[in-house]
Design a protein around this motif. Structure first.
Motif, short mmCIF file in Angstrom:
data_model
loop_
_atom_site.label_atom_id
_atom_site.label_comp_id
_atom_site.label_asym_id
_atom_site.label_seq_id
_atom_site.Cartn_x
_atom_site.Cartn_y
_atom_site.Cartn_z
N VAL A 61 0.84 -1.21 0.00
CA VAL A 61 0.00 0.00 0.00
C VAL A 61 0.87 1.25 0.00
N ILE A 62 1.94 1.21 0.76
CA ILE A 62 2.83 2.36 0.90
C ILE A 62 3.43 2.74 -0.45
N LEU A 63 3.73 1.76 -1.30
CA LEU A 63 4.40 2.03 -2.58
C LEU A 63 3.61 3.01 -3.46
N PRO A 64 2.36 2.71 -3.85
CA PRO A 64 1.62 3.68 -4.68
C PRO A 64 1.26 4.95 -3.93
N THR A 65 1.04 4.84 -2.63
CA THR A 65 0.75 6.03 -1.83
C THR A 65 1.94 6.99 -1.86
N ALA A 66 3.14 6.43 -1.70
CA ALA A 66 4.35 7.25 -1.75
C ALA A 66 4.56 7.82 -3.16
N LEU A 67 4.28 7.04 -4.19
CA LEU A 67 4.38 7.54 -5.56
C LEU A 67 3.50 8.76 -5.76
N SER A 68 2.26 8.66 -5.27
CA SER A 68 1.32 9.76 -5.40
C SER A 68 1.81 10.98 -4.64
N GLY A 69 2.26 10.77 -3.39
CA GLY A 69 2.73 11.89 -2.59
C GLY A 69 4.01 12.51 -3.13
N ALA A 70 4.95 11.66 -3.60
CA ALA A 70 6.22 12.16 -4.10
C ALA A 70 6.02 13.01 -5.36
N ILE A 178 12.75 21.55 6.07
CA ILE A 178 11.77 20.56 6.50
C ILE A 178 10.86 20.10 5.36
N ARG A 179 10.40 21.01 4.50
CA ARG A 179 9.51 20.58 3.43
C ARG A 179 10.25 19.70 2.43
N LYS A 180 11.53 19.97 2.22
CA LYS A 180 12.31 19.13 1.32
C LYS A 180 12.71 17.81 1.99
N ALA A 181 12.81 17.81 3.30
CA ALA A 181 13.03 16.56 4.03
C ALA A 181 11.81 15.65 3.86
N ILE A 182 10.63 16.23 3.99
CA ILE A 182 9.39 15.46 3.83
C ILE A 182 9.25 14.97 2.39
N GLY A 183 9.48 15.85 1.42
CA GLY A 183 9.35 15.47 0.02
C GLY A 183 10.35 14.41 -0.39
N THR A 184 11.62 14.58 0.01
CA THR A 184 12.67 13.62 -0.34
C THR A 184 12.43 12.29 0.37
N SER A 185 11.95 12.34 1.61
CA SER A 185 11.61 11.12 2.35
C SER A 185 10.52 10.35 1.63
N THR A 186 9.52 11.06 1.14
CA THR A 186 8.42 10.40 0.44
C THR A 186 8.93 9.69 -0.82
N ALA A 187 9.87 10.32 -1.54
CA ALA A 187 10.47 9.68 -2.71
C ALA A 187 11.30 8.46 -2.30
N PHE A 188 12.05 8.58 -1.20
CA PHE A 188 12.86 7.46 -0.70
C PHE A 188 11.98 6.24 -0.38
N ILE A 189 10.80 6.49 0.16
CA ILE A 189 9.90 5.41 0.56
C ILE A 189 9.55 4.51 -0.62
N ILE A 190 9.47 5.08 -1.83
CA ILE A 190 9.16 4.30 -3.02
C ILE A 190 10.18 3.17 -3.17
N PHE A 191 11.46 3.51 -3.04
CA PHE A 191 12.52 2.52 -3.21
C PHE A 191 12.55 1.52 -2.04
#
Length: 275
Positions: A61-70, A178-191
């Motif tokens: 579930v996290i994979l497509p959710t992270a894709l959408s958020g990233a 902080i906003r770039k930490a959140i955004g980059t973290s969301t992209a990291f979650i995909i991998f």
């Protein structure tokens, strides 16, 4: 348990998880894993199998959710692509190792570790103060390798996206705004989630006692219900992250994490409390 109630709980869980993922850059596994675990054990599934299915399906579930958020964060310039890729490559390797270990470990031990990490994350959320940083970091590429592996390992081991580990690391230690930490973290979650998903599918291919509609340890019915609401809500969370302060939701999320942590660690059962 009535099927309608079962599906409704999953849909509501997905709604909350998606919004929290987009707003705070966390994958939502700390919410999805215990909900799925309690539902599956209530249906009579063996606890060891239930926990592994919960871990694997949570990552799915996290994979497509992270894709959408990233994607939403990237469009707003909040994803640092280079660091995200380097973190993600080692995150995949960490996710594979974590999932392999999890597939061979007893549920009681994993549940306790999950609870300890959830409790620590909740206390960090309550006490943390994000430093104000107004410029992008400049670190050598090697500095991202270890942290990516660590985040990926926690992701595969416990079925979480790894964002709850990665956001404070990026912001506090690596000095990301902080906003770039959140955004980059969301992209990291995909991998990070991808490595764990593939591993759980293979390690669970011959497992017995799985719930219907499972591919290895990934349950497609729970995935559909959770992802159906979490994916669109992740985009709502992204918009909120760029327009409103996240402080109130952070405290709500932390309070829920404390309850889940104590539940997964068996504290309520030890105290004979019907919670």
């Amino acid at each position: 348990m009535d099927l309608i109630v079962y599906i409704l709980i999953l849909l509501l869980t997905g709604t909350f998880v998606g919004f929290a993922s987009g707003l705070l850059g966390v994958g939502g596994g700390f919410i999805m894993v215990p909900v799925q675990f309690f539902l599956l054990t209530a249906l009579g599934i063996d606890p060891d199998t239930s926990l592994r299915v919960a871990f694997a399906t949570s990552l799915m579930v996290i994979l497509p959710t992270a894709l959408s958020g990233a994607l939403g964060h990237w469009r707003r310039g909040a994803v640092l692509t280079g660091p995200a890729i380097i973190l993600g490559i080692t995150g995949i390797m960490g996710g594979v190792l974590g999932a392999v270990i999890s597939s061979q470990s007893p549920a009681a031990l994993l549940s306790f570790i999950f609870g300890v990490l959830a409790l620590g994350s909740a206390l960090w959320m309550i006490a943390s103060r994000y430093p104000e940083i107004d410029k992008d970091p400049s670190h050598p590429k090697q500095s991202y390798l270890f942290w990516g592996f660590l985040g990926g390992f926690s992701s595969g081991l416990l079925g979480i996206g790894g964002g709850v580990v990665m956001v404070p690391l990026l912001n506090i230690l690596l000095k990301f705004p902080i906003r770039k930490a959140i955004g980059t973290s969301t992209a990291f979650i995909i991998f990070a989630s991808l490595g764990g998903i593939v591993t759980y599918m293979f390690t669970g291919i011959n497992a017995t006692g799985l719930p219907p509609y499972s591919v290895g340890y990934v349950n497609l019915l729970q995935f559909a219900a959770l992802a159906g609401t979490s994916i669109p809500m992740a985009r709502v969370g992204v918009k909120a992250a760029h327009n409103i302060p996240e402080k109130k939701l952070k405290y709500i999320f932390a309070a829920l994490l404390i309850y889940i942590a104590l539940k997964m660690m068996g504290v309520f059962q030890w105290l004979n409390l019907p919670l």
